[in-house]
Write an enzyme that holds these catalytic residues in place. Structure first.
Site, mmCIF file in Angstrom:
data_model
loop_
_atom_site.group_PDB
_atom_site.id
_atom_site.type_symbol
_atom_site.label_atom_id
_atom_site.label_comp_id
_atom_site.label_asym_id
_atom_site.label_seq_id
_atom_site.Cartn_x
_atom_site.Cartn_y
_atom_site.Cartn_z
ATOM 1 C CB CYS A 255 -0.976 0.001 1.178
ATOM 2 S SG CYS A 255 -2.295 -1.214 0.968
ATOM 3 C CG HIS B 280 -14.056 9.086 -9.300
ATOM 4 N ND1 HIS B 280 -15.258 8.598 -8.824
ATOM 5 C CD2 HIS B 280 -13.635 8.212 -10.235
ATOM 6 C CE1 HIS B 280 -15.558 7.486 -9.472
ATOM 7 N NE2 HIS B 280 -14.584 7.221 -10.326
ATOM 8 C CD GLU C 133 -8.020 0.324 2.754
ATOM 9 O OE1 GLU C 133 -7.711 1.478 3.100
ATOM 10 O OE2 GLU C 133 -7.329 -0.676 3.005
#
Length: 141
Positions: free
Chosen positions: A22, A70, A128
């Site tokens: 990540c 976004h 998530e």
């Protein structure tokens, strides 16, 4: 009484300095559950409701999903993440600065703080991935 409404949004982030994968720039389709609590409304068109789900939807859209959907979320105190955000901003791309790392836990706390002035939030649940989520109730850990 507690009620909840669920939302989804897509967002990019990275965890600079993290030992796992990540640390790379990547994105998720997040699932957000906003739980509110309170007494039932006694009279009027909203009688026997804690709150109208439409009101929750409007408030969450204005104060959360419009900011995050976004976007590239970045920790405002991390130099590398700020460099990427600056480049994206120069390209007229959507970014959102966070006062913490963009972990699910950190994002859940930020969302809680953004919503509590407008809603009687009792919990924020943020997924998530389809199998990983956190819950924040406003209590220090």
């Amino acid at each position: 009484m507690r009620i909840a409404k669920e939302f989804t949004f897509d967002m990019a982030h990275m965890l600079d300095g993290h030992d796992g994968k990540c640390h790379n720039l990547h994105g998720h389709t997040y699932t957000l559950q906003v739980e509110v609590s309170g007494d039932l409304i006694a009279t009027g068109s909203s009688a026997e409701m804690v709150l109208d789900y439409g009101d929750i939807k409007r408030i969450v859209k204005e104060h959360v999903t419009a900011k995050l959907d976004h976007a590239f979320a970045y920790f405002e105190e991390n130099e590398n993440e700020c460099r990427i955000a600056k480049l994206l901003q120069e390209m007229d791309r959507k970014t959102v600065a966070l006062p913490c790392r963009s972990t699910a836990e950190g994002i859940a706390m930020v969302i809680y703080d953004w919503l509590t002035p407008y809603l009687p939030v009792s919990a924020i649940r943020l997924g998530e991935t389809p199998t990983s989520f956190c819950e924040y109730t406003g209590e220090p850990s």
